[in-house]
Scaffold this motif. Structure first.
Motif, PDB file in Angstrom:
ATOM      1  N   UNK A 153       0.810  -1.211   0.000  1.00 35.06           N
ATOM      2  CA  UNK A 153       0.000   0.000   0.000  1.00 35.06           C
ATOM      3  C   UNK A 153       0.847   1.267   0.000  1.00 35.06           C
TER       4      UNK A 153
ATOM      5  N   UNK B 213       6.061   4.339  -1.417  1.00 38.50           N
ATOM      6  CA  UNK B 213       6.884   5.553  -1.391  1.00 38.50           C
ATOM      7  C   UNK B 213       8.252   5.277  -0.772  1.00 38.50           C
TER       8      UNK B 213
ATOM      9  N   UNK C  21       8.389   3.591 -19.659  1.00 36.24           N
ATOM     10  CA  UNK C  21       7.044   3.910 -19.165  1.00 36.24           C
ATOM     11  C   UNK C  21       6.861   3.401 -17.734  1.00 36.24           C
TER      12      UNK C  21
ATOM     13  N   UNK D   1       8.722   5.570 -15.359  1.00 34.60           N
ATOM     14  CA  UNK D   1       7.997   6.824 -15.112  1.00 34.60           C
ATOM     15  C   UNK D   1       6.822   6.594 -14.162  1.00 34.60           C
ATOM     16  N   UNK D   2       6.156   5.466 -14.327  1.00 30.86           N
ATOM     17  CA  UNK D   2       5.063   5.136 -13.394  1.00 30.86           C
ATOM     18  C   UNK D   2       5.613   5.036 -11.977  1.00 30.86           C
TER      19      UNK D   2
ATOM     20  N   UNK E 222       6.307   8.440 -10.523  1.00 32.72           N
ATOM     21  CA  UNK E 222       5.034   9.097 -10.211  1.00 32.72           C
ATOM     22  C   UNK E 222       4.480   8.604  -8.885  1.00 32.72           C
ATOM     23  N   UNK E 223       4.841   7.361  -8.529  1.00 32.48           N
ATOM     24  CA  UNK E 223       4.400   6.769  -7.259  1.00 32.48           C
ATOM     25  C   UNK E 223       5.411   7.013  -6.139  1.00 32.48           C
ATOM     26  N   UNK E 224       6.355   7.911  -6.411  1.00 33.24           N
ATOM     27  CA  UNK E 224       7.401   8.274  -5.439  1.00 33.24           C
ATOM     28  C   UNK E 224       8.336   7.106  -5.140  1.00 33.24           C
TER      29      UNK E 224
END
Lengths: 156, 127
Positions: free
Chosen positions: B3, B6, B29, B32-33, B36-38
């Motif tokens: 969950x 990060x 890709x 990058x995902x 984006x999710x740290x």
């Protein structure tokens, strides 16, 4: 005065506050809670969204940290928070259909609601009204961003 | 499912180059995902993957001829998303590449570094 001006077809309602840098908008409600979403420019750049995953309720975010990740067939990236605070509500509808953001970026496609923790100081960094439109226009022209196209049923 | 990803680290190893365009976009890709999710993401180009980083090569790779997106676009987006890109020093020799041949924004690392990075990563993805 038109309260929903357009720049290259991209709608930018005057009553919202914007982080032009991060393509996000913010609206402070009467109870002090801030609603946050992606701008029309952002949804247009991303294209039809496949998934939008907001952070969970209770997540504490600093300004600039992601409050969600969004992905289309050609782009994936964060939605950066324009303010610091705690996520108090997420838009559950996005889990069923992320294209709500494409159809209604400023209403049904809101992403999270946050309880701000440093609002007075951080609002200074956001733009609203014609100043926001002018700043966005400058960015759109400088980066030669493509004109916004809207899906059927698009609402302001 | 975790969950709270990060702060975790993902290492993506890319061994495919410009001769197989369909194997070039997705690893970037995914990286990058991750950011984006740290999640910290580093893409390690080795073997044939090294060819992607040669100046002038990526702009020739285009999966969708109706789109103006090229592999160069993907690499630029990855760097903008704070994905780290690194190339295998030993593999550069295979392609007669020097530092001057590399696009900007790429770190050059040796074999021992990639072993260290593998051990430090929470997950490694191979392509």
């Amino acid at each position: 005065m038109d309260d929903t001006p357009e720049v290259r077809g991209c709608v930018l309602p005057l009553h919202l506050h914007y982080s032009v840098t991060d393509h996000t908008w913010l609206l402070i409600q009467e109870d002090g809670i801030a609603t946050i979403g992606m701008t029309d420019v952002a949804q247009n750049l991303a294209g039809p969204l496949l998934h939008a995953k907001p952070k969970k309720v209770g997540a504490k975010r600093s300004k600039g940290k992601p409050v969600a990740t969004v992905e289309s067939s050609k782009w994936v990236g964060p939605v950066k928070s324009p303010i610091s605070g705690e996520v108090v509500e997420v838009n559950a509808e996005l889990a069923k259909d992320a294209t709500i953001i494409n159809k209604s970026p400023y209403k049904a496609g809101w992403i999270v609601r946050m309880k701000p923790s440093n609002l007075d100081a951080e609002m200074d960094g956001l733009l609203t009204g014609q100043a926001a439109v002018d700043a966005y226009k400058e960015r759109i022209e400088r980066e030669d961003l493509k004109p916004c196209t809207h899906v059927e049923g698009f609402e302001i | 499912m975790n969950d709270d990803p990060e702060g975790k680290k993902i290492l993506v190893i890319q061994t495919h180059g410009i001769e197989t365009p369909r194997r070039t976009y997705s690893p970037l890709f995914y990286a990058m995902a991750a950011t984006a999710m740290e999640i910290d993401a580093l893409v390690w180009f080795t073997m044939d993957g090294t060819s992607q980083l040669k100046k002038g090569a990526a702009e020739q790779v285009q999966l969708d001829p109706t789109s103006d997106v090229t592999l160069k676009t993907m690499i630029e987006q990855a760097l903008e998303a704070e994905v780290e890109l690194a190339v295998c020093q030993q593999s550069m020799a295979l392609f007669d590449m020097t530092t001057d041949d590399l696009i900007d924004g790429v770190k050059i690392l040796g074999a021992t570094s990639i072993i260290d990075l593998s051990l430090q990563a929470d997950h490694v993805m191979y392509f």
